[in-house]
Write a protein that holds these residues in place. Sequence first.
Motif, PDB file in Angstrom:
ATOM      1  N   VAL A 194      -3.158  15.785  -1.373  1.00  0.00           N
ATOM      2  CA  VAL A 194      -2.449  14.507  -1.376  1.00  0.00           C
ATOM      3  C   VAL A 194      -2.329  13.954   0.039  1.00  0.00           C
ATOM      4  CG1 VAL A 194      -0.225  13.425  -1.843  1.00  0.00           C
ATOM      5  CG2 VAL A 194      -1.192  15.040  -3.480  1.00  0.00           C
ATOM      6  N   SER A 195      -2.595  12.641   0.172  1.00  0.00           N
ATOM      7  CA  SER A 195      -2.461  11.961   1.460  1.00  0.00           C
ATOM      8  C   SER A 195      -1.662  10.671   1.247  1.00  0.00           C
ATOM      9  CB  SER A 195      -3.835  11.630   2.042  1.00  0.00           C
ATOM     10  OG  SER A 195      -3.704  10.926   3.267  1.00  0.00           O
ATOM     11  N   PRO A 196      -0.326  10.728   1.414  1.00  0.00           N
ATOM     12  CA  PRO A 196       0.493   9.520   1.234  1.00  0.00           C
ATOM     13  C   PRO A 196       0.384   8.602   2.446  1.00  0.00           C
ATOM     14  CG  PRO A 196       1.879  11.361   1.859  1.00  0.00           C
ATOM     15  CD  PRO A 196       0.489  11.916   1.720  1.00  0.00           C
ATOM     16  N   SER A 197       0.531   7.308   2.216  1.00  0.00           N
ATOM     17  CA  SER A 197       0.487   6.347   3.317  1.00  0.00           C
ATOM     18  C   SER A 197       1.386   5.162   2.986  1.00  0.00           C
ATOM     19  CB  SER A 197      -0.946   5.853   3.578  1.00  0.00           C
ATOM     20  OG  SER A 197      -1.477   5.212   2.440  1.00  0.00           O
ATOM     21  N   ALA A 198       1.786   4.437   4.022  1.00  0.00           N
ATOM     22  CA  ALA A 198       2.713   3.313   3.875  1.00  0.00           C
ATOM     23  C   ALA A 198       2.203   2.118   4.653  1.00  0.00           C
ATOM     24  CB  ALA A 198       4.109   3.706   4.373  1.00  0.00           C
ATOM     25  N   GLU A 199       2.528   0.943   4.145  1.00  0.00           N
ATOM     26  CA  GLU A 199       2.168  -0.284   4.839  1.00  0.00           C
ATOM     27  C   GLU A 199       3.225  -0.609   5.882  1.00  0.00           C
ATOM     28  OE1 GLU A 199       1.079  -4.958   3.800  1.00  0.00           O
ATOM     29  OE2 GLU A 199       1.749  -3.575   2.245  1.00  0.00           O
ATOM     30  N   SER A 200       2.774  -0.896   7.095  1.00  0.00           N
ATOM     31  CA  SER A 200       3.701  -1.208   8.175  1.00  0.00           C
ATOM     32  C   SER A 200       3.042  -2.221   9.109  1.00  0.00           C
ATOM     33  CB  SER A 200       4.097   0.067   8.925  1.00  0.00           C
ATOM     34  OG  SER A 200       5.095  -0.198   9.886  1.00  0.00           O
ATOM     35  N   ALA A 201       3.543  -2.309  10.317  1.00  0.00           N
ATOM     36  CA  ALA A 201       2.983  -3.234  11.301  1.00  0.00           C
ATOM     37  C   ALA A 201       3.254  -2.711  12.693  1.00  0.00           C
ATOM     38  CB  ALA A 201       3.564  -4.633  11.132  1.00  0.00           C
ATOM     39  N   VAL A 202       2.439  -3.160  13.629  1.00  0.00           N
ATOM     40  CA  VAL A 202       2.594  -2.826  15.048  1.00  0.00           C
ATOM     41  C   VAL A 202       2.431  -4.117  15.837  1.00  0.00           C
ATOM     42  CG1 VAL A 202       1.522  -1.645  16.999  1.00  0.00           C
ATOM     43  CG2 VAL A 202       1.815  -0.438  14.844  1.00  0.00           C
TER      44      VAL A 202
ATOM     45  N   ASP B 159      -1.475  -5.493  11.194  1.00  0.00           N
ATOM     46  CA  ASP B 159      -1.132  -4.694  10.024  1.00  0.00           C
ATOM     47  C   ASP B 159      -1.471  -3.236  10.299  1.00  0.00           C
ATOM     48  OD1 ASP B 159      -0.302  -6.917   8.642  1.00  0.00           O
ATOM     49  OD2 ASP B 159      -2.258  -7.287   7.742  1.00  0.00           O
ATOM     50  N   ALA B 160      -0.584  -2.361   9.911  1.00  0.00           N
ATOM     51  CA  ALA B 160      -0.766  -0.930  10.180  1.00  0.00           C
ATOM     52  C   ALA B 160      -0.629  -0.141   8.892  1.00  0.00           C
ATOM     53  CB  ALA B 160       0.258  -0.440  11.202  1.00  0.00           C
ATOM     54  N   ARG B 161      -1.317   0.988   8.831  1.00  0.00           N
ATOM     55  CA  ARG B 161      -1.126   1.928   7.725  1.00  0.00           C
ATOM     56  C   ARG B 161      -0.634   3.232   8.330  1.00  0.00           C
ATOM     57  NH1 ARG B 161      -0.933   2.418   2.606  1.00  0.00           N
ATOM     58  NH2 ARG B 161      -1.182   0.174   2.542  1.00  0.00           N
ATOM     59  N   ALA B 162       0.568   3.629   7.871  1.00  0.00           N
ATOM     60  CA  ALA B 162       1.179   4.857   8.360  1.00  0.00           C
ATOM     61  C   ALA B 162       0.723   6.008   7.462  1.00  0.00           C
ATOM     62  CB  ALA B 162       2.694   4.737   8.335  1.00  0.00           C
ATOM     63  N   VAL B 163       0.073   6.986   8.053  1.00  0.00           N
ATOM     64  CA  VAL B 163      -0.564   8.046   7.272  1.00  0.00           C
ATOM     65  C   VAL B 163      -0.088   9.417   7.745  1.00  0.00           C
ATOM     66  CG1 VAL B 163      -2.625   6.638   6.872  1.00  0.00           C
ATOM     67  CG2 VAL B 163      -2.522   8.119   8.882  1.00  0.00           C
ATOM     68  N   ASP B 164      -0.419  10.410   6.932  1.00  0.00           N
ATOM     69  CA  ASP B 164      -0.236  11.807   7.320  1.00  0.00           C
ATOM     70  C   ASP B 164      -1.500  12.236   8.058  1.00  0.00           C
ATOM     71  OD1 ASP B 164       0.160  14.484   7.619  1.00  0.00           O
ATOM     72  OD2 ASP B 164       0.245  14.960   5.472  1.00  0.00           O
ATOM     73  N   PRO B 165      -1.446  12.449   9.375  1.00  0.00           N
ATOM     74  CA  PRO B 165      -2.668  12.761  10.124  1.00  0.00           C
ATOM     75  C   PRO B 165      -3.460  13.924   9.544  1.00  0.00           C
ATOM     76  CG  PRO B 165      -0.851  12.336  11.632  1.00  0.00           C
ATOM     77  CD  PRO B 165      -0.258  12.395  10.256  1.00  0.00           C
ATOM     78  N   ALA B 166      -2.777  14.870   8.918  1.00  0.00           N
ATOM     79  CA  ALA B 166      -3.481  16.034   8.393  1.00  0.00           C
ATOM     80  C   ALA B 166      -4.421  15.673   7.255  1.00  0.00           C
ATOM     81  CB  ALA B 166      -2.466  17.077   7.917  1.00  0.00           C
TER      82      ALA B 166
ATOM     83  N   VAL C 199       6.411   4.750   1.146  1.00  0.00           N
ATOM     84  CA  VAL C 199       5.057   5.125   0.758  1.00  0.00           C
ATOM     85  C   VAL C 199       4.645   4.271  -0.443  1.00  0.00           C
ATOM     86  CG1 VAL C 199       3.614   6.964  -0.172  1.00  0.00           C
ATOM     87  CG2 VAL C 199       5.275   7.469   1.637  1.00  0.00           C
ATOM     88  N   ASP C 200       3.571   3.511  -0.308  1.00  0.00           N
ATOM     89  CA  ASP C 200       3.132   2.641  -1.397  1.00  0.00           C
ATOM     90  C   ASP C 200       1.770   3.027  -1.967  1.00  0.00           C
ATOM     91  OD1 ASP C 200       1.583   1.968   0.774  1.00  0.00           O
ATOM     92  OD2 ASP C 200       1.835  -0.197   0.567  1.00  0.00           O
ATOM     93  N   ARG C 201       1.159   4.050  -1.371  1.00  0.00           N
ATOM     94  CA  ARG C 201      -0.176   4.459  -1.834  1.00  0.00           C
ATOM     95  C   ARG C 201      -0.362   5.941  -1.550  1.00  0.00           C
ATOM     96  NH1 ARG C 201      -5.701   1.981   0.902  1.00  0.00           N
ATOM     97  NH2 ARG C 201      -7.082   3.757   0.501  1.00  0.00           N
ATOM     98  N   VAL C 202      -0.919   6.648  -2.526  1.00  0.00           N
ATOM     99  CA  VAL C 202      -1.195   8.068  -2.360  1.00  0.00           C
ATOM    100  C   VAL C 202      -2.664   8.301  -2.705  1.00  0.00           C
ATOM    101  CG1 VAL C 202      -0.645  10.413  -3.085  1.00  0.00           C
ATOM    102  CG2 VAL C 202       1.174   8.693  -2.943  1.00  0.00           C
ATOM    103  N   ASP C 203      -3.458   8.714  -1.705  1.00  0.00           N
ATOM    104  CA  ASP C 203      -4.867   9.046  -1.926  1.00  0.00           C
ATOM    105  C   ASP C 203      -4.972  10.535  -2.221  1.00  0.00           C
ATOM    106  OD1 ASP C 203      -6.799   6.601  -0.825  1.00  0.00           O
ATOM    107  OD2 ASP C 203      -4.784   6.600   0.019  1.00  0.00           O
ATOM    108  N   VAL C 204      -5.737  10.868  -3.242  1.00  0.00           N
ATOM    109  CA  VAL C 204      -5.838  12.248  -3.690  1.00  0.00           C
ATOM    110  C   VAL C 204      -7.308  12.654  -3.728  1.00  0.00           C
ATOM    111  CG1 VAL C 204      -5.299  13.890  -5.521  1.00  0.00           C
ATOM    112  CG2 VAL C 204      -3.758  11.958  -5.092  1.00  0.00           C
ATOM    113  N   THR C 205      -7.628  13.729  -3.021  1.00  0.00           N
ATOM    114  CA  THR C 205      -8.966  14.298  -3.095  1.00  0.00           C
ATOM    115  C   THR C 205      -8.898  15.627  -3.827  1.00  0.00           C
ATOM    116  OG1 THR C 205      -8.629  15.293  -0.914  1.00  0.00           O
ATOM    117  CG2 THR C 205      -9.786  13.186  -0.990  1.00  0.00           C
ATOM    118  N   LEU C 206      -9.985  15.982  -4.503  1.00  0.00           N
ATOM    119  CA  LEU C 206     -10.026  17.204  -5.294  1.00  0.00           C
ATOM    120  C   LEU C 206     -10.378  18.397  -4.423  1.00  0.00           C
ATOM    121  CD1 LEU C 206     -11.935  15.896  -8.459  1.00  0.00           C
ATOM    122  CD2 LEU C 206      -9.483  16.307  -8.221  1.00  0.00           C
TER     123      LEU C 206
END
Length: 815
Positions: free
Chosen positions: A529-537, A550-557, A634-641
Amino acid sequence: MLSVALQTLRTRWITFVGSFVALALGVGLIATMGLALASSLDAPERGPERFARASAVLRPADTLRVPSPIGDRVKPLAAPKAVTPGQAAKAAAAGRTVEDRSFPVRAEGGPRDLVGHPWSTAAFAPYELSAGRAPKAPGEVVVTGDWAEPGQSVRTARGKVTVVGTVRDLGFEDAVFYTDRRAASISPRIDQLVVDGPPGKVRAAAGGLRVLTGNDRRFADADPDRDSQALVAVNAMLGTAAGMTGFVSVFVVASTFAFAVAQRRREFGLLRTAGATPGQVRRMVVAEALLIGVLASAAGCALGAWGAPRLARFMVDNEVAPSWFTIGDYSWPYHLAFWTGLLVALAGVVAASWRAGRVGPTEALRDASVDTKTMTWGRWLFGGGLLLAGIVTLVFALMSQPGDLLHRKTYTSRPMLLITAVALLAPVLVRPLTRLLAWLPAQLPGAGGMLVRENAAAGVRRTAAIAAPVLVTVALAGSLLGATATLNEAKATEVREQTAADFVVTGAGPGGFDRAAVERMRQVPGARVSPSAESAVFVLEEGVALIRSDARAVDPAGLDAAFDLPLVAGRVADLDDRSIIVNDEWERRTVGDTVDVWLGDGTRASLTIAAVMRAGTGNNGVYVSQRNAAGSPVDRVDVTLAAGADRAAVAEGLRRAAGPLGASVQSREAWIAAAYPETSRQTRVGYLVVLGIALLYTGIALANTLVMATSDRVRDLAVLRLAGATGAQVLRLVAAEAAMVVIVGGVLGVLVAGLNLAGLWAALGVLDVWSPVVVPWTTLGAAVGACGLIAVVCAVIPAGLSLRVRPVELAGVRE
């Protein structure tokens, strides 16, 4: 010469009626769009809603203010900070204090945009119970409207609640009121404070919070500027539509008036032979244009006053404009439309009258028989200059700022330059193009194909005048619709290339996914799971420009696994809480450099550039860690198998984990299809207005010009009948000529649209976005077909009427 001009108006009524109609409609369109545009500049003053009965509201600053050498630069914050416990305690010393909280609520059977509040804030609207009682227990709520009744049990994302009361819907929100304690447990964040105390004491206890009193209390509402924001879209749409409509109107009117004067070359030759001086001929033509211009412009202003309210109603009915949008009382659109119409009428005849008055009498009569010397030095100069300017500016933009070519203002204005250039050069293009298109029909048995080719090629002015409105419509349709479709395809290509996840989970509402929901998804076997949020800088560039990215705040891992970023330098793996990934449009874009930024909540930070991306179509913003996007849900969660994971089992596990929040779990392909960038409703309706007006105006201009041209050819038709042609053969010839001229205009329009789309495709290529050009062939075919039908009908009817007179009489007519 004034009496001669009046006699001309009386005897050549068809030509002048056509000119009058074209000008009146053009002025009417300009006045209509001007009135609508003027009305979109001012929004009505809206008073406080949620806090209409509150004494004062204390709210954290929701704007970022950065000093610069030319004054403070101000931008709205992406995530305003909350009221701190210390600020709340200090404010309580000024009087009775109520903590306000707002949070999204998902309820079965309820409106999608439900928002929760503490019950103690309801009295400030004021909300008054219409049924039931106030909530007293954690599981009790009061709702607005009639979607639930007292005693009804409702399932929400946070469990079941019981509706114990209802209040009347006040029209600005769909609310659910909890007890104050329960609201605080759901949303610990304090958004603002309502304080009932002496104004001086409240201000002294503000503690850095913004004090809102009087009408300023509206800034404590959820969307205080929604009326102004709604009009921003309306203003942008009307601005584009007004510019395009004005161009089409001026273009067609000028073309119609110039053709009307060019038709009268034989008349001018006779006047010169009778002793009229060149100056007298010019003054006569200008006097006629002045008379028609004044009358038609006045009629057009009246038409605009009639049409503007209907345009406003159309926009409201199509939800482009807010329901309260109406046409105001403005005078400047009438002045603009009237004087523009008059100037265009005069400009349309000046050049032609100057040429008519300049030649000698015998030369004028000879020049009237066949179109010769159609390209004056003025047409060569302006047509060639505009074409050269279009090419040079395109090349310059490709070399310096290719991204500018992707902006709506650019790809909606560039076609005007090329349309005008091609129209001015049309006499050069019409003859070879006509001969090329009519080559095959001319080889068929019979003289029909040959006559169509020669008549269209010989009557260059007539062919160019009829083809001009078709050129405008087809070029605008191909350029505008083709540009938006091409950009949409390019953006979809970027999304496709940058999404590496197998599943994308979205749609949790304004509150996004809470920590518990994300953790439930992490527990699904086989899901990475890789959650991310919409933000700004925000960054201050060149010391004076405060730029929002426009920025996307992510989990670097999980960034490298879920996203495939278009890097030009650096590594994704180097992103952490002290760094940032920027795009190559930033002023500072060297890996390893430190850049001073302001985060979405206004916090200043110095971050190291970890990597640099291509800017692409403009959707590639920046990437930061979640720690640098405080307050952004968090408004989006990308999931890889994971290796060996069962795809169906993971999808089912994600649905169970995210389902209670109303989220959707989509495969990568399905999410890309759903997220395919589409043209906004306002833009679509704006283009519909522009193209609809262009097509309508094209039809009217075609009708005018063809009636004028056909009525001027009655002798030619009579000669054909005397040569043995039947009436049916003459009508078929006239219809074929009209269709041929429309095709010529359509080809020129496709040529202009092709040049515009080629420039757009080249800009995308320079930005390293390779996607196909999308040409709206169906729309172009429909536009040409509609123009062809109008042209054939409007050419055949006057020709058919002329056949009712004996050909010997028509052939003997002398002007």
